[in-house]
Design an enzyme around this catalytic site. Structure first.
Site, PDB file in Angstrom:
ATOM      1  CD  GLU A 191      -2.690   3.685  -6.208  1.00 22.34           C
ATOM      2  OE1 GLU A 191      -2.988   5.128  -6.341  1.00 22.34           O
ATOM      3  OE2 GLU A 191      -2.162   3.318  -5.349  1.00 22.34           O
ATOM      4  CG  HIS A 196      -1.878  -0.304  -4.395  1.00 27.07           C
ATOM      5  ND1 HIS A 196      -2.237   0.654  -4.010  1.00 27.07           N
ATOM      6  CD2 HIS A 196      -2.352  -1.191  -3.135  1.00 27.07           C
ATOM      7  CE1 HIS A 196      -3.009   0.926  -2.605  1.00 27.07           C
ATOM      8  NE2 HIS A 196      -2.765  -0.170  -2.301  1.00 27.07           N
ATOM      9  CG  ASN A 256      -3.543   3.810   0.486  1.00 29.45           C
ATOM     10  OD1 ASN A 256      -4.747   3.635   0.709  1.00 29.45           O
ATOM     11  ND2 ASN A 256      -2.805   2.625   0.231  1.00 29.45           N
ATOM     12  CB  SER A 295      -0.962   0.098   1.433  1.00 35.75           C
ATOM     13  OG  SER A 295      -1.829  -0.919   1.499  1.00 35.75           O
TER      14      SER A 295
HETATM   15  N1  LIG Z   1      -6.126  -3.955   3.581  1.00 35.43           N
HETATM   16  C1  LIG Z   1      -6.326  -3.171   2.452  1.00 35.43           C
HETATM   17  O1  LIG Z   1      -7.483  -2.244   2.355  1.00 35.43           O
HETATM   18  C2  LIG Z   1      -5.118  -3.192   1.508  1.00 35.43           C
HETATM   19  C3  LIG Z   1      -5.714  -2.564   0.120  1.00 35.43           C
HETATM   20  C4  LIG Z   1      -4.246  -2.581  -0.714  1.00 35.43           C
HETATM   21  C5  LIG Z   1      -3.251  -3.134  -0.191  1.00 35.43           C
HETATM   22  N2  LIG Z   1      -2.984  -3.780   0.813  1.00 35.43           N
HETATM   23  C6  LIG Z   1      -1.821  -4.322   1.181  1.00 35.43           C
HETATM   24  O2  LIG Z   1      -1.994  -5.600   1.068  1.00 35.43           O
HETATM   25  C7  LIG Z   1      -1.016  -6.536   1.634  1.00 35.43           C
HETATM   26  C8  LIG Z   1      -1.917  -7.459   2.711  1.00 35.43           C
HETATM   27  O3  LIG Z   1      -2.831  -6.915   3.424  1.00 35.43           O
HETATM   28  P1  LIG Z   1      -4.081  -7.564   3.925  1.00 35.43           P
HETATM   29  O4  LIG Z   1      -5.021  -6.436   4.486  1.00 35.43           O
HETATM   30  O5  LIG Z   1      -4.314  -8.567   2.938  1.00 35.43           O
HETATM   31  O6  LIG Z   1      -3.675  -8.114   5.412  1.00 35.43           O
HETATM   32  P2  LIG Z   1      -3.815  -9.478   6.218  1.00 35.43           P
HETATM   33  O7  LIG Z   1      -3.322  -9.277   7.547  1.00 35.43           O
HETATM   34  O8  LIG Z   1      -5.340  -9.551   5.947  1.00 35.43           O
HETATM   35  O9  LIG Z   1      -3.143 -10.844   5.381  1.00 35.43           O
HETATM   36  C9  LIG Z   1      -1.676 -10.680   5.526  1.00 35.43           C
HETATM   37  C10 LIG Z   1      -1.481 -12.338   5.087  1.00 35.43           C
HETATM   38  O10 LIG Z   1       0.007 -12.538   4.880  1.00 35.43           O
HETATM   39  C11 LIG Z   1       0.360 -13.750   5.584  1.00 35.43           C
HETATM   40  N3  LIG Z   1       1.919 -13.867   5.812  1.00 35.43           N
HETATM   41  C12 LIG Z   1       2.441 -12.955   6.756  1.00 35.43           C
HETATM   42  N4  LIG Z   1       3.811 -13.297   6.529  1.00 35.43           N
HETATM   43  C13 LIG Z   1       3.861 -14.248   5.404  1.00 35.43           C
HETATM   44  C14 LIG Z   1       5.026 -14.856   4.908  1.00 35.43           C
HETATM   45  N5  LIG Z   1       6.276 -14.728   5.009  1.00 35.43           N
HETATM   46  N6  LIG Z   1       4.519 -15.449   3.595  1.00 35.43           N
HETATM   47  C15 LIG Z   1       3.319 -15.678   3.219  1.00 35.43           C
HETATM   48  N7  LIG Z   1       2.369 -15.081   3.686  1.00 35.43           N
HETATM   49  C16 LIG Z   1       2.684 -14.276   4.951  1.00 35.43           C
HETATM   50  C17 LIG Z   1      -0.285 -13.909   6.813  1.00 35.43           C
HETATM   51  O11 LIG Z   1      -0.488 -15.026   7.297  1.00 35.43           O
HETATM   52  C18 LIG Z   1      -1.876 -13.160   6.193  1.00 35.43           C
HETATM   53  O12 LIG Z   1      -2.657 -14.247   5.860  1.00 35.43           O
HETATM   54  C19 LIG Z   1      -0.331  -5.398   2.533  1.00 35.43           C
HETATM   55  O13 LIG Z   1       0.844  -5.112   1.974  1.00 35.43           O
HETATM   56  C20 LIG Z   1      -1.154  -4.113   2.487  1.00 35.43           C
HETATM   57  O14 LIG Z   1      -0.591  -2.941   2.821  1.00 35.43           O
HETATM   58  C21 LIG Z   1      -3.916  -3.705   1.829  1.00 35.43           C
END
Ligand SMILES: NC(=O)c1ccc[n+]([C@@H]2O[C@H](COP(=O)([O-])OP(=O)(O)OC[C@H]3O[C@@H](n4cnc5c(N)ncnc54)[C@H](O)[C@@H]3O)[C@@H](O)[C@H]2O)c1
Length: 293
Positions: free
Chosen positions: A154, A142, A192, A121
């Protein structure tokens, strides 16, 4: 030459990773979904099935499309099993050390031509690319949350990203039926950079006692026509992710206007991360969400 993408790996099966796997499988790509947690993988598959079923009931997709999409997704618990992918999208937690470690381990098992992308993000694509053996084949893709619903993606080039990688990524995103906004590689990119300071300001408004949770969310829904209040949205994004993005903005732009609100830090320290832990600015454990302040 642009890479022909057929098989897509997704690392991290949380709310974003399962959404990316969902839209890629529906777009006709073979998908290999990886996570360190077997429980997260299992619940990701249940979420994808539930979300595809909802799309069928709304007549957005056919039952056949749902069935084929589910057949295209395989779950794996090691990075080695991503070795034959043409594109791998990392969507693990928003922690730079975690992502760097993933890229180091991942690149060792990939074909030289495989494109590596991050769904970060906020973290610098150029810096993440430098932790791989292929900065020219590294890009930011993204997605927005929830992935099956939101139209925008993005695309962010790092300093070294080559044209073939950009073109292949653009074609991949277009095949998912999404619109593309190209952003320069600056902290938190476009969406963001604008959205998170607004959410952080809403948390300051709560912290300073200007309004309570209900008043702040209602004010922005009815007064600014936002579909969700900023605190409800923060819970939806995940308060840990919100804090990480504010820290990247604060450090990356070195401007005190981006300092994360201490109340956001406190919620994260308490493990109250929003919907995913059932508690954040609202408590989701009952029938209806109840404000926690
Ligand atoms: N939440 C949002 O609205 C949003 C929007 C766009 C982008 N993002 C980005 O997407 C990414 C994930 O966010 P999310 O909201 O899905 O988080 P989340 O906490 O729901 O999921 C993260 C997942 O990553 C896994 N994980 C952790 N370490 C790992 C590893 N070494 N290998 C494989 N898996 C691993 C965890 O077990 C978990 O299932 C982040 O970089 C976040 O910034 C989030």
């Amino acid at each position: 030459m642009a890479v022909m993408i057929k098989k897509v790996g997704v690392i991290g099966s949380g709310q974003m990773g399962n959404g990316i796997a969902h839209v890629a499988a529906l777009g006709g790509f073979d998908v290999v979904l990886n996570d360190v947690s077997a429980d997260r993988l299992k619940s990701a598959m249940a979420t994808i099935t539930g979300n595809l079923t909802r799309q069928v009931s709304k007549k957005l997709i056919t039952e056949d499309a749902k069935k084929s999409a589910l057949e295209r997704i395989s779950l794996v618990d090691t990075l080695e099993e991503l070795g034959s992918c043409d594109l791998v999208i990392e969507s693990a937690v928003e922690k730079e050390e975690t992502k760097r470690k993933i890229f180091q381990d991942l690149c060792a098992v990939l074909k030289p031509e495989t494109i590596v992308a991050s769904n970060t993000s906020s973290i610098s694509i150029t810096r993440l690319a430098a932790s791989t053996d292929r900065p020219e084949k590294f890009i930011g893709i993204h997605f927005m949350n929830p992935v099956p619903v939101m139209e925008l993606v993005e695309l962010i080039r790092g300093i070294a990203t080559d044209d073939a990688t950009f073109d292949s990524s653009k074609e991949f995103v277009s095949k998912l039926g999404k619109q593309i906004a190209v952003s320069e590689d600056f902290p938190a990119f476009i969406v963001n950079r604008i959205l998170l300071p607004m959410i952080n300001e809403a948390i300051y408004t709560l912290y300073e006692g200007v309004g309570n949770v209900e008043a702040i969310d209602m004010a922005m829904k009815l007064g600014a026509h936002h579909p969700m209040g900023p605190l409800e949205l923060a819970d939806f994004i995940g308060l840990d992710t919100c804090l990480s993005i504010m820290q990247v903005l604060h450090e990356g732009l070195a401007d005190s206007k981006y300092r994360p609100c201490p109340l956001l830090v406190k919620y994260v320290e308490a493990g109250w991360l929003g919907r995913k832990t059932q508690r954040g600015f609202y408590d989701y454990r009952g029938e209806k969400p109840v404000p926690t302040r």
